[in-house]
Write a protein that holds these residues in place. Structure first.
Motif, mmCIF file in Angstrom:
data_model
loop_
_atom_site.group_PDB
_atom_site.id
_atom_site.type_symbol
_atom_site.label_atom_id
_atom_site.label_comp_id
_atom_site.label_asym_id
_atom_site.label_seq_id
_atom_site.Cartn_x
_atom_site.Cartn_y
_atom_site.Cartn_z
ATOM 1 N N SER A 85 0.825 -1.208 0.000
ATOM 2 C CA SER A 85 0.000 0.000 0.000
ATOM 3 C C SER A 85 0.858 1.257 0.000
ATOM 4 O O SER A 85 0.424 2.331 -0.429
ATOM 5 N N TYR A 86 2.112 1.137 0.489
ATOM 6 C CA TYR A 86 3.010 2.285 0.464
ATOM 7 C C TYR A 86 3.280 2.723 -0.969
ATOM 8 O O TYR A 86 3.369 3.921 -1.271
ATOM 9 N N PHE A 87 3.407 1.762 -1.863
ATOM 10 C CA PHE A 87 3.658 2.086 -3.263
ATOM 11 C C PHE A 87 2.428 2.719 -3.909
ATOM 12 O O PHE A 87 2.549 3.477 -4.865
ATOM 13 N N GLN A 88 1.241 2.388 -3.389
ATOM 14 C CA GLN A 88 0.030 3.014 -3.908
ATOM 15 C C GLN A 88 0.046 4.509 -3.614
ATOM 16 O O GLN A 88 -0.306 5.327 -4.464
ATOM 17 N N GLN A 89 0.450 4.880 -2.405
ATOM 18 C CA GLN A 89 0.557 6.295 -2.076
ATOM 19 C C GLN A 89 1.631 6.963 -2.927
ATOM 20 O O GLN A 89 1.468 8.104 -3.372
ATOM 21 N N ILE A 90 2.727 6.247 -3.158
ATOM 22 C CA ILE A 90 3.795 6.777 -4.003
ATOM 23 C C ILE A 90 3.280 7.018 -5.425
ATOM 24 O O ILE A 90 3.600 8.032 -6.062
ATOM 25 N N SER A 91 2.453 6.093 -5.922
ATOM 26 C CA SER A 91 1.934 6.224 -7.288
ATOM 27 C C SER A 91 1.045 7.444 -7.425
ATOM 28 O O SER A 91 1.132 8.186 -8.414
ATOM 29 N N VAL A 92 0.178 7.686 -6.425
ATOM 30 C CA VAL A 92 -0.702 8.854 -6.475
ATOM 31 C C VAL A 92 0.122 10.135 -6.433
ATOM 32 O O VAL A 92 -0.097 11.073 -7.206
ATOM 33 N N GLY A 93 1.109 10.174 -5.533
ATOM 34 C CA GLY A 93 1.955 11.355 -5.435
ATOM 35 C C GLY A 93 2.752 11.599 -6.696
ATOM 36 O O GLY A 93 2.903 12.751 -7.133
ATOM 37 N N THR A 94 3.247 10.529 -7.304
ATOM 38 C CA THR A 94 4.018 10.658 -8.540
ATOM 39 C C THR A 94 3.165 11.192 -9.680
ATOM 40 O O THR A 94 3.567 12.098 -10.422
ATOM 41 N N VAL A 95 1.961 10.629 -9.808
ATOM 42 C CA VAL A 95 1.046 11.079 -10.863
ATOM 43 C C VAL A 95 0.693 12.549 -10.665
ATOM 44 O O VAL A 95 0.657 13.333 -11.620
ATOM 45 N N LEU A 96 0.438 12.936 -9.415
ATOM 46 C CA LEU A 96 0.084 14.327 -9.129
ATOM 47 C C LEU A 96 1.236 15.262 -9.468
ATOM 48 O O LEU A 96 1.037 16.331 -10.056
ATOM 49 N N LEU A 97 2.457 14.860 -9.122
ATOM 50 C CA LEU A 97 3.626 15.703 -9.410
ATOM 51 C C LEU A 97 3.828 15.870 -10.908
ATOM 52 O O LEU A 97 4.051 16.984 -11.398
ATOM 53 N N ILE A 98 3.740 14.765 -11.649
ATOM 54 C CA ILE A 98 3.916 14.830 -13.103
ATOM 55 C C ILE A 98 2.841 15.711 -13.736
ATOM 56 O O ILE A 98 3.117 16.542 -14.610
ATOM 57 N N ALA A 99 1.592 15.540 -13.261
ATOM 58 C CA ALA A 99 0.494 16.328 -13.809
ATOM 59 C C ALA A 99 0.675 17.810 -13.499
ATOM 60 O O ALA A 99 0.415 18.674 -14.346
ATOM 61 N N ALA A 100 1.139 18.126 -12.287
ATOM 62 C CA ALA A 100 1.346 19.522 -11.911
ATOM 63 C C ALA A 100 2.444 20.156 -12.758
ATOM 64 O O ALA A 100 2.327 21.304 -13.187
#
Length: 337
Positions: free
Chosen positions: A310-325
């Protein structure tokens, strides 16, 4: 509220000079709106279907739809608010408080109708407080609502007293039953998304939101009551947070410490941003938000089925948000002024 066609489509951003900015490459590909996002979604679905036998089952797909429905309602309100240049980082925490209060009411024997009404009024009031602070103190929306989020997370813990509160069969019709083969949660989410989409595209209120996001000063000079508009937008965001909280409570059957909060909020923000809504305001798209919600929901589900931490799930959301921003900011800099 009168229905009029806005001077520009929600797919364009209007500047102070009145020119229409074309959607950036993050939102279009080969002239097809959201083609890049759709392509990514298709790749993820195909990969998940190939790598896991249970992904394409009806039980799993229904579960995914139930899960993304809560995020979709939050994201709908956030899309409209961000289009007007606003931001509310407390929506997930608002949902947490709503969930906690509603659970306590139902556990104490209050009627379902009374509980729902009180919860929605409370959530709307929280949204209006955010709107008042942002509108009349000129505190940056990010700072004001992040402070509110921290406060509300503490309130939710106080209401629950650190314990999980079960609601039994209350709200089960919303959380677990279907209508015409579709989960009721999904039906509520679709209705909210369609309503917000219609408001953004066909109403004066929606047109004014685009104008405020494009240039607030020019919007004031053109006769738009910006302060009133902001209060309504934040109040609506609060109301939808309350609705999302009730939906979450109906799906889980209980309210626990950590239900809702920042993680739910970040998922909603990521969905809206990767859907193409501009962080600076002036551009918003419900269709893009829907695609963003589904993409993040499918990614989270695929990671669960693949037994990824589940830690990687949080990492994935944060990564997607950073790339999108970053993509959002690059598009802003490259757009003509």
């Amino acid at each position: 509220m009168s229905l009029t066609a806005p001077p520009e489509s929600p797919g364009t951003r209007t500047t102070a000079k009145g020119d229409a900015r074309k959607p950036g490459p993050f939102r279009t590909l080969g002239g097809i709106p959201h083609a890049g996002l759709i392509a990514v979604l298709v790749v993820v679905i195909v990969f998940a279907g190939v790598e896991t036998d249970s992904f394409a089952t009806s039980v799993n797909l229904v579960n995914v739809l139930r899960q993304v429905s809560v995020v979709a309602v939050l994201a709908a309100g956030l899309t409209l608010l961000m289009t007007a240049g606003g931001m509310d980082f407390s929506m997930g925490s608002n949902a947490a408080v709503t969930t906690a209060v509603a659970a306590q009411f139902l556990a104490d024997g209050r009627s379902t109708v009374f509980t729902v009404v009180v919860a929605l009024i409370l959530a709307t009031a929280i949204g209006l407080v955010n709107g008042i602070v942002v509108t009349y103190t000129n505190v940056a929306p990010f700072v004001a609502t992040l402070a509110t989020a921290t406060l509300l997370d503490g309130v939710a813990l106080l209401v629950l007293n650190g314990l999980s509160v079960s609601i039994g069969d209350h709200l089960s019709a919303l959380g677990s039953e279907k209508t015409l083969g579709l989960p009721n949660l999904l039906i509520v989410a679709i209705l909210v998304l369609v309503a917000v989409g219609l408001v953004m595209k066909f109403t004066v209120f929606g047109r004014d939101a685009f104008a405020i996001g494009g240039n607030e000063h020019v919007a004031r000079l053109s006769g738009i009551n910006v302060n009133r508009q902001k209060l309504v937008l934040y109040g609506l965001a609060g109301a939808l947070s309350g609705l999302a909280g009730l939906m979450l409570l109906s799906r889980l059957g209980a309210s626990s410490p950590g239900t809702g909060g920042l993680q739910l909020q970040l998922t909603a923000v990521a969905s809206v941003v990767i859907g193409g809504t501009m962080l600076a305001g002036g551009y918003g798209t419900i269709i893009g938000t829907c695609l963003g919600v589904v993409l993040l929901g499918v990614v989270a589900n695929a990671l669960n089925l693949l037994q990824v931490s589940s830690y990687f799930q949080q990492i994935s959301v944060g990564t997607v948000l950073l790339i999108a921003a970053i993509a959002n900011q690059l598009h802003k800099k490259s757009s003509p002024h």
